[in-house]
Design an enzyme around this catalytic site. Structure first.
Site, PDB file in Angstrom:
ATOM      1  N   ASP A   1       0.880  -1.171   0.000  1.00  0.00           N
ATOM      2  CA  ASP A   1       0.000   0.000   0.000  1.00  0.00           C
ATOM      3  C   ASP A   1       0.920   1.224   0.000  1.00  0.00           C
ATOM      4  O   ASP A   1       2.109   1.139   0.332  1.00  0.00           O
ATOM      5  CB  ASP A   1      -0.961   0.000   1.201  1.00  0.00           C
ATOM      6  CG  ASP A   1      -2.153   0.940   0.959  1.00  0.00           C
ATOM      7  OD1 ASP A   1      -2.070   1.798   0.054  1.00  0.00           O
ATOM      8  OD2 ASP A   1      -3.159   0.825   1.686  1.00  0.00           O
TER       9      ASP A   1
HETATM   10  C1  BGC Z   1      -5.005   3.376   0.071  1.00  0.00           C
HETATM   11  C2  BGC Z   1      -5.100   2.402  -1.097  1.00  0.00           C
HETATM   12  C3  BGC Z   1      -4.912   3.150  -2.379  1.00  0.00           C
HETATM   13  C4  BGC Z   1      -3.567   3.844  -2.328  1.00  0.00           C
HETATM   14  C5  BGC Z   1      -3.210   4.611  -3.593  1.00  0.00           C
HETATM   15  C6  BGC Z   1      -3.763   4.227   0.031  1.00  0.00           C
HETATM   16  O1  BGC Z   1      -3.852   5.250   0.961  1.00  0.00           O
HETATM   17  O2  BGC Z   1      -5.033   2.651   1.295  1.00  0.00           O
HETATM   18  O3  BGC Z   1      -6.340   1.747  -1.073  1.00  0.00           O
HETATM   19  O4  BGC Z   1      -5.007   2.273  -3.460  1.00  0.00           O
HETATM   20  O5  BGC Z   1      -3.560   4.773  -1.252  1.00  0.00           O
HETATM   21  O6  BGC Z   1      -3.963   5.765  -3.700  1.00  0.00           O
END
Ligand code: BGC
Length: 759
Positions: free
Chosen positions: A234
């Site tokens: 993530d």
């Molecule tokens: C989120 C993800 C997301 C990623 C990219 C993170 O803060 O938890 O679900 O895909 O950011 O934006």
């Protein structure tokens, strides 16, 4: 630069150490590096539409605005309530078409975390409190994306069930709930749909950050489940890049502008990181890039945004849940007098939640406009409250006057945008106070009031739902939600949504209540497998609306339930569903399985094992078949370190919700034979229950002599004594002077039990 080679790594062999290291982290916020023969892969959030950073929103990763419009389909909270996998697949294919149109190879979704607490700020991005329903819908989205040549990133792996302290908290979970509840949907989707990628979660699991969790990323995901895609982090989830790589994390996102690549190079040179681990990640990334480069199927044409908007509307219709409908208040009758629409949310709808998933819709249908178009007569409108929560007497009084002056009221209530978002959890389930006051005053002025809710996480409807004859859960419905609501309210579309999560009477009833969201960096999942309806049903809590509940404008009867087993071991449940009302409609038949009665593990009364939908005209009947595997009945046994089907008589039940079981039949299942060896520390009860050990022990007892045998036989036939002894290790019983199996014979007995094949 030294070349590190390994014979089984053709791509890695062609790259320098520096090149290999750079491939394992992003080149930018949403793109991977192009290195040598490996092309770049472009990614985008996800999951219910594309979040495309454009020039106006070009503030990088922290700029959550997206400048390029894309179709905003119903978020997972709504799609989950459709219980319609084919619909989820169709929506995902449309998102994939928009992705391809924008040069995006991978969509960051679906999010398949389990709704452990109704307070989780990101519940609008997740499907359900039930792993099977989650797996069916999440799996359908993976299928829809990938059959259209766009990769999925299954997220957030795993146990990311809260936003509070999400980047540091350790979810402390016992093995059984971990496997049965929190990993189950991941397992099913990985095995069946082969997603191109999995995104590791921010949090830790039992003390080890998921991005560095070798057991999850390598032992379970790859070795047990056969995952052949990449694991990406993530965004910002990696703390120790070298530890992450050696645990099985292939791609750190987003870019660290070379900082952690240099750490990887140093770690390989010093021997801290095995080059084979880096090479394995490089090969997986090469395959991922190859899939991205070759994925687009022939004949993919340009996107028709009108068509996608129509799909967004049609999808939204199927997500709306009719919770309550007394006096047939709904559907509204266009000829039956005047209508007042009340509530700012009718004019300013919330179609999605906030955070990384926020899409800029191509257009937005409002319920107010759609109701005006559908009503055919004048519609009186009053906003009633302000979305910023500021009390406004004038708006309140105006709304009450409109309600009193109209024949029927549709009152839009819900959570304002600032109440729920990625990044934080809610701390209560209540609607804003000003809306509750409005509700009271409007229903006093006009009891013929239908309430429509807009919310991403469940809100408390008790006790006020008693005051309203009709209640519609409209969730966050995407850009077509306004039209969808008007069509359902007027009966142009029959409501067919079902709750994918329980609406409790009180927050305190939620099974995780005492241990959510944890403290001092740990959250203990003390309720074990008793998540959502599993916990409510086991404790016999009254709930406001149970899991699986949802009405429509007709009624259905169930009959002829039968269960059979195919030669392949598949369990086939059949029943006949009849539309007993006066309108056409869709029924979602839910198959729950309970038991066996004398189970040795703690179980909820019923667990969802399958479901099917059937569309029926009034008076028509249809046979419905639902299948599941015998293995779906397995519990995870920590002692056996594997899934284990208990033998016994189970109950197979067909229901319209977890609390509305219509009919049931017994199903006898042969259990698995324990792989664990019986020893002297195994209890008398375990020996007797064992298909090999039991008969051997009884035989040994029978061979015992005289008084001793009588004593032993007595012990086994006296029910109280038998229970008393059942929990004692056999070696303790063997020490008793009257024991028919003396300690000296115990080793021999254990040997024979281990040698004898099971029947
Ligand atoms: C989120 C993800 C997301 C990623 C990219 C993170 O803060 O938890 O679900 O895909 O950011 O934006």
């Amino acid at each position: 630069m030294t070349q590190h080679t390994s014979p089984s790594h053709p791509t890695a062999d062609a790259l320098t150490l520096t090149e290999k290291a750079s491939l394992t982290s992003g080149a930018g916020d949403f793109v991977t590096e192009a290195v040598g023969p490996v092309p770049a892969v472009s990614m985008s959030d996800g999951p219910h539409g594309l979040r495309l950073p454009g020039e106006a929103g070009d503030g990088g990763q922290l700029d959550l605005r997206s400048a390029v419009p894309a179709t905003c389909f119903p978020p997972a909270v709504a799609l989950g309530s459709s219980w319609n996998a084919a619909l989820a697949e169709e929506v995902a294919a449309a998102i994939a078409a928009e992705a391809r149109d924008n040069g995006v190879h991978v969509v960051l979704g679906p999010g398949i975390n389990i709704k452990r607490s109704p307070l989780c700020g990101r519940n609008f991005e997740y499907f359900s409190e039930d792993p099977l329903l989650t797996a069916e819908l999440g799996g359908a989205m993976v299928r829809g994306l990938q059959r259209s040549g766009v990769g999925a990133a299954l997220k957030h792996f795993a146990a990311n069930n809260q936003e509070t302290d999400r980047m540091r908290v350790s979810a402390d979970i016992d093995e059984r709930p971990l496997r049965e509840i929190y990993l189950r949907a991941f397992e099913r989707i990985v095995r069946r749909e082969r997603p191109w990628s999995v995104m590791s979660a921010y949090n830790a699991l039992n003390g080890t950050p998921l991005s560095e969790n070798r057991r999850l990323l390598t032992d379970i995901l790859r070795r047990e489940w056969g995952f052949d895609g990449i694991v990406m982090s993530d965004w910002g989830a990696v703390r120790d890049r070298v530890a992450a790589l050696s645990a099985g994390l292939d791609l750190q996102m987003p870019s660290t502008r070379g900082r952690t690549d240099a750490e990887v190079v140093r770690a390989v040179e010093s021997g801290e990181l095995a080059v084979e681990d880096l090479d394995a990640a490089v090969e997986r990334l090469a395959l991922f890039a190859h899939r991205a480069a070759t994925g687009v199927p022939a004949g993919s044409g340009p996107v028709d945004h009108e068509e996608h908007h129509a799909l967004a509307r049609r999808a939204a219709e199927q997500c709306i849940v009719l919770l309550k409908n007394e006096q047939d208040l709904l559907p509204l009758d266009p000829g039956a007098g005047s209508l007042a629409v009340i509530g700012e949310l009718a004019r300013t709808p919330r179609c999605q939640g906030a955070g990384s998933s926020q899409v800029t819709p191509t257009r937005l249908d409002t319920p107010l406009d759609a109701l005006r178009k559908t009503a055919g007569a004048a519609v009186e409108y009053a906003p009633g409250y302000r979305l910023d929560g500021t009390p406004d007497e004038e708006l309140l009084e105006q709304a009450v006057r409109s309600a009193a002056a109209s024949d029927t009221v549709v009152l839009f209530l819900g959570l304002p945008a600032q109440d729920e978002s990625e990044g934080f959890d809610r701390d209560h389930l209540d609607l804003p106070a000003a809306q509750l006051t409005l509700l009271e005053r409007v229903t006093e002025a006009n009891p013929r009031t239908a309430v429509v809710l807009s919310n991403g996480g469940v809100v408390r409807t008790a006790p006020w739902h008693e005051r309203v004859p009709a209640l519609v859960e409209g969730w966050l419905l995407g850009q077509g939600g306004g039209t969808a609501l008007a069509r359902v309210l007027y009966g142009h579309a029959a409501p067919s949504g079902r709750l994918a999560e329980t609406i409790p009477l009180r927050l305190e009833d939620a099974p995780c209540h005492l241990s959510f969201p944890g403290e001092a960096g740990h959250v203990r999942y003390g309720e074990g497998v008793f998540v959502g309806y599993r916990g409510h049903d086991r404790r016999g809590n009254d709930v406001a609306f149970p899991f699986g509940h949802g009405l429509t404008y007709t009624t259905f009867a169930y009959g002829d339930l039968a269960v059979a087993r195919t030669p392949e071991g598949v369990i086939e449940v059949r029943l006949t569903v009849t539309n007993t009302g006066r309108r056409s409609g869709r029924e979602t038949v839910q198959i729950y399985v309970g038991g066996p009665d004398d189970s040795h593990v703690a179980r909820p009364p019923y667990e969802l094992r399958g479901f099917a939908q059937v569309d029926l005209e009034p008076g028509r009947s249809q046979e419905v078949t639902v299948t599941f595997d015998r293995d779906d009945l397995a519990c995870y046994s920590e002692r056996e370190a594997s899934w284990f089907v208990e033998g016994g008589v189970y109950t197979v039940a067909a229901g319209a919700s977890s609390r509305d079981i219509r009919c049931s039949v017994p199903l006898t299942v042969d259990g698995d034979v324990s792989a664990a060896r019986l020893t002297g520390r195994s209890t008398l009860g375990e020996w007797l229950a064992h298909p090999v050990g039991g008969p051997l022990l009884l035989e040994a007892f029978a061979r015992g002599r005289g008084r001793q045998t009588d004593g032993a036989t007595g012990a086994l036939t006296d029910p109280v004594l038998r229970r008393f002894l059942a929990g004692m290790p056999l070696e303790v019983i063997a020490e008793f002077p009257q024991s028919p199996v003396p300690l000296a014979q115990l080793d021999d007995l254990c040997e024979r039990a281990a040698r004898t094949p099971s029947p």
